[in-house]
Design a protein around this motif. Sequence first.
Motif, mmCIF file in Angstrom:
data_model
loop_
_atom_site.group_PDB
_atom_site.id
_atom_site.type_symbol
_atom_site.label_atom_id
_atom_site.label_comp_id
_atom_site.label_asym_id
_atom_site.label_seq_id
_atom_site.Cartn_x
_atom_site.Cartn_y
_atom_site.Cartn_z
ATOM 1 N N SER A 149 8.588 8.422 6.458
ATOM 2 C CA SER A 149 9.758 8.269 5.617
ATOM 3 C C SER A 149 9.390 8.348 4.137
ATOM 4 N N ALA A 150 8.303 7.664 3.773
ATOM 5 C CA ALA A 150 7.876 7.659 2.372
ATOM 6 C C ALA A 150 7.324 9.011 1.938
ATOM 7 N N GLU A 151 6.521 9.620 2.820
ATOM 8 C CA GLU A 151 5.841 10.867 2.451
ATOM 9 C C GLU A 151 6.771 12.070 2.470
ATOM 10 N N ASP A 152 7.596 12.168 3.500
ATOM 11 C CA ASP A 152 8.406 13.375 3.683
ATOM 12 C C ASP A 152 9.809 13.271 3.088
ATOM 13 N N PHE A 153 10.310 12.035 2.941
ATOM 14 C CA PHE A 153 11.688 11.882 2.481
ATOM 15 C C PHE A 153 11.812 11.039 1.217
ATOM 16 N N GLY A 154 10.719 10.394 0.799
ATOM 17 C CA GLY A 154 10.746 9.640 -0.453
ATOM 18 C C GLY A 154 11.594 8.385 -0.422
ATOM 19 N N GLU A 211 0.828 -1.203 0.000
ATOM 20 C CA GLU A 211 0.000 0.000 0.000
ATOM 21 C C GLU A 211 0.867 1.260 0.000
ATOM 22 N N VAL A 212 1.912 1.261 0.834
ATOM 23 C CA VAL A 212 2.813 2.416 0.896
ATOM 24 C C VAL A 212 3.525 2.610 -0.440
ATOM 25 N N THR A 213 3.959 1.505 -1.036
ATOM 26 C CA THR A 213 4.658 1.585 -2.317
ATOM 27 C C THR A 213 3.770 2.167 -3.405
ATOM 28 N N LEU A 214 2.497 1.751 -3.440
ATOM 29 C CA LEU A 214 1.571 2.273 -4.436
ATOM 30 C C LEU A 214 1.231 3.744 -4.176
ATOM 31 N N ARG A 215 1.159 4.109 -2.894
ATOM 32 C CA ARG A 215 0.776 5.468 -2.540
ATOM 33 C C ARG A 215 1.894 6.466 -2.846
ATOM 34 N N TYR A 216 3.153 5.991 -2.809
ATOM 35 C CA TYR A 216 4.289 6.885 -3.041
ATOM 36 C C TYR A 216 5.166 6.294 -4.156
ATOM 37 N N PRO A 217 4.685 6.344 -5.383
ATOM 38 C CA PRO A 217 5.395 5.681 -6.485
ATOM 39 C C PRO A 217 6.756 6.286 -6.796
ATOM 40 N N ASP A 218 6.995 7.534 -6.390
ATOM 41 C CA ASP A 218 8.279 8.177 -6.673
ATOM 42 C C ASP A 218 9.315 7.924 -5.580
ATOM 43 N N ALA A 219 8.919 7.257 -4.534
ATOM 44 C CA ALA A 219 9.867 6.965 -3.451
ATOM 45 C C ALA A 219 10.851 5.879 -3.896
#
Length: 420
Positions: free
Chosen positions: A358-363, A6-14
Motif C-alpha cells: 500500500s505504501a510503496e505502490d499506492f502511497g 519504519e514504513v513511514t520513514l521509508r515512504y515519506p511522501d505517502a
Amino acid sequence: MNFLNEVTLRYPDAVSFAPGRPYDGFFDTEQIFRQVRGYLDHLVEQGSSPQQIRTAMYQYGPTAGQIREIVADALRADEGIDVPAESVVVTVGAQEAMLLVLRALVAGPQDVLLVASPCYVGITGAARLLDIPVTAVEERDDGLACADVEAAILAERARGRRPRALYLVPDHSNPSGTTVPERHRAELLELAHRHGVLVLEDSPYRMVSPGPRLPTLKSMDRNRTVVHLGSFSKTVFPGARVGFVVADQLVADDTGRTHLLADDLARIKSMVTVNTSSLSQAAVAGTLLAADGRISELNTAAAAYYGDAMRATLRELDARLPAARREALGVRWNEPTGGFFLTVRVPFRADNAALTRSAEDFGVIWTPMAYFYPDGGGYDGIRLSTSYLTPAGITEGTARLARFIEAEAEAVTAAAARRP
C-alpha cells in the motif's frame, strides 16, 4: 509500532492514516509559557511564598501529584465525577496509570485481566510486562455485550482463575472507534459489581469529540466499581505526558486497616517514576485553571475539527467506494461519531506485507487491525486515524486507499479463479 514507524520513514511522501495523535495546528509554543504562568499565579493567590513556589517547581514533588486538587475539581465540573482529591494520582501519561493499576490489582498467576478485543495495545503491553494473563472479550458492532463479558467471567472461574478487572475504552475506542450505548453502561456496571470485577475505564477521546457526551462509567458508579484512567495528551498537549487515575476503592492491608487504592498506586509509583514532572503538571494545571476546569469548552474548536475530519473521511470513502461497489468487493466500515479512529473491513489479508504494498505502490499508510487482537485475528481489518491529516490530505489519502483496496480485492478474485 516500530514497523509502522519504519514504513513511514521509508515512504515519506505517502499519506498516512496511521498516527493516532492530535493535529499540530492547535498548538502554539507561546501558550506553554502562559499555562505555566497561570499556575504560578494560582500558587501566589493560594498564599505560597516565593521559596515554596521555587521548591514546588524545581524539586521532587509529591508522588501522588501536586495538582490533584485541580484535577479533581475539573472532573467534577466537566464529567460529573465527584471524588476527593486523595483518590487521584497524577501519572506520566495514562500509560503509567495502566501499569500502576495492574501491578496493584493482580496478586498472582490465578488473576486475569479481561480486555475488549480489539484492544489498545498499551494495556496488553503493560500486562505482558507484568506477566498478567489476558483474556479477550470480542467486541460487537456496538461495543462490548454484557452477555459476552459474563460468559468470559464464568469461563475463567471454571478454569480456576480470578477475573480481576475489565479494561475498555467506552467512548470512540482505539482502535475500532466504537462507543458503548448508555443502556449497556448501566448493565455493565451492575454485572461487574455483582461479580466483584473492577472496570478500568479509559476515555481519552471524549473531550475531542463533537456533540453530546454519554456519561462516563465513573460518573454512573455507585459502588466504587470503576477505576477511571485519564489523560491530557489529547486535550492539552501530548508532550506534557500527564495523565491521572481515579482510584477511590477501599482496600485492606495485612492488619485489616482500610485505605484508598490510590495510596497503593502512589507507593508503587514511588518505585517507578518517583513523581510526575512538576513543569508538565504546571502547564496542565494552568490550562485547567484558565478554563475553570472545563476542558470540553477549551477543546470546542478541536472537537469540531476532528468531527469534520471523521465525516470528511467517511464521505470520501463513500464517494470512492459507493455502496454497490463495496458490496460487490466485500468492503464495509463503521461510522463513528467522534474520536480519532474508524475501521474498514476488506476481503484480503491486511497484514504488514499488504501495508508495505500500500505504501510503496499506492502511497498510503494505515494500521493493520491485527495488531490489536490479543488472541490473534483481525486480519481483514484496517484502522484509519483521521485526526492528524488536513482536509486535502484526507481527500488524497482516501483516493489512494480506494485504489489500493480495489487492486487487492481484484488480486484475491483473480487468485481464486485460478484455483482448480
